[in-house]
Design an enzyme around this catalytic site. Sequence first.
Site, PDB file in Angstrom:
ATOM      1  N   SER A  77     -12.733  -0.680   2.458  1.00 29.72           N
ATOM      2  CA  SER A  77     -13.644   0.307   1.834  1.00 29.72           C
ATOM      3  C   SER A  77     -14.755  -0.642   1.385  1.00 29.72           C
ATOM      4  CB  SER A  77     -13.085   0.929   0.599  1.00 29.72           C
ATOM      5  OG  SER A  77     -14.108   1.735   0.052  1.00 29.72           O
ATOM      6  N   TYR A 117      -8.739   2.025  -6.731  1.00 26.96           N
ATOM      7  CA  TYR A 117      -8.719   2.297  -5.619  1.00 26.96           C
ATOM      8  C   TYR A 117      -9.366   0.951  -4.848  1.00 26.96           C
ATOM      9  CZ  TYR A 117     -10.793   4.085  -1.193  1.00 26.96           C
ATOM     10  OH  TYR A 117     -11.027   4.127   0.217  1.00 26.96           O
TER      11      TYR A 117
END
Length: 337
Positions: free
Chosen positions: A144, A169
Amino acid sequence: MKSILVTGGAGFIGYFTVKRLIQEGYHVVCIDNVNDYYDVNLKFYRLKELGFQKDDVEVWGNKTQSVLHSNLFFYRMNLEDRNALPLLFEEYQFDGVINLAAQAGVRYSLENPMAYVDSNLVGFVNLLECCRYNKVKHLVYASSSSVYGENPKVPFGEEDRVDYPVSLYAATKKANELMAHTYSHLYQLPTSGLRFFTVYGPYGRPDMAPILFASAITEGRAIKVFNNGEMSRDFTYIDDIVNGILITLLNAPKEDFEHPYYQLFNIGNGSPVSLMEFIETLETELGQVAEKNMMPMQPGDVPRTWADTSNLNKLGYKSTTSIKEGVASFVNWFKSY
């Protein structure tokens, strides 16, 4: 490569990736736990479009063949299942694996951190072990742009330090990259990480800005504009993302690389758009003006993202979808959903 496992097959990116692989003639098995992080009806809707009936895919561990594609199968399964996943690998002997399964969401990681530990950490190691013992030729996995945190240097390059994540995350995605590097080094497992930059399009996640904004605008509600609108994103249309995934799949890292059997790529649009411009484009396509509720920056969020995609471009990747084209395609789908 003929036999491919796609994890997260009921998800947004997973759904489009599976569709493309089927079109290209691959034998595809997809797994997903169909969790309720967001409305499961959208996940079942995607699966229905792939030829799976809800009654069949609701059953845990049930092998279901698509009624539309003879070379497509689905299992409802957790990535961290240490019994079911190894058995799946033994049965199919996958040539390649595309790992798109993960607990997503920056803000949700503040509320439910253990979901990220189970799926993004324990699940990823379980997958690495399966790939290792079954001699998978190439593992492509989703990282990501969140790993860049508040990196002041733009555009973001793969060589930049990413040691200071600002959300759990992001930390789990950086951990995935480190674990993949370890397995590539120790076991000569070819791995490729893709740092996704703000993917959007039809069938997208309802917790992401396009659907949140479009729903509020059409229902006459104010939209929440964080950091008082002073944000920009490298919005990347789903078709461009899927092209990049397939290009990566077919270009496994080699022994003579700087990091043998290991590579990382940014995959984005390479041309960031301000949040306000994105909202204006959405308003134009919907034919309605949004009421805007300006709000401060949220914990774990970042003011901007911007991908340097030059390394992936060398393999043939190119983002070709403009914001206007992408938003128009999304709105056409949104109106019919």
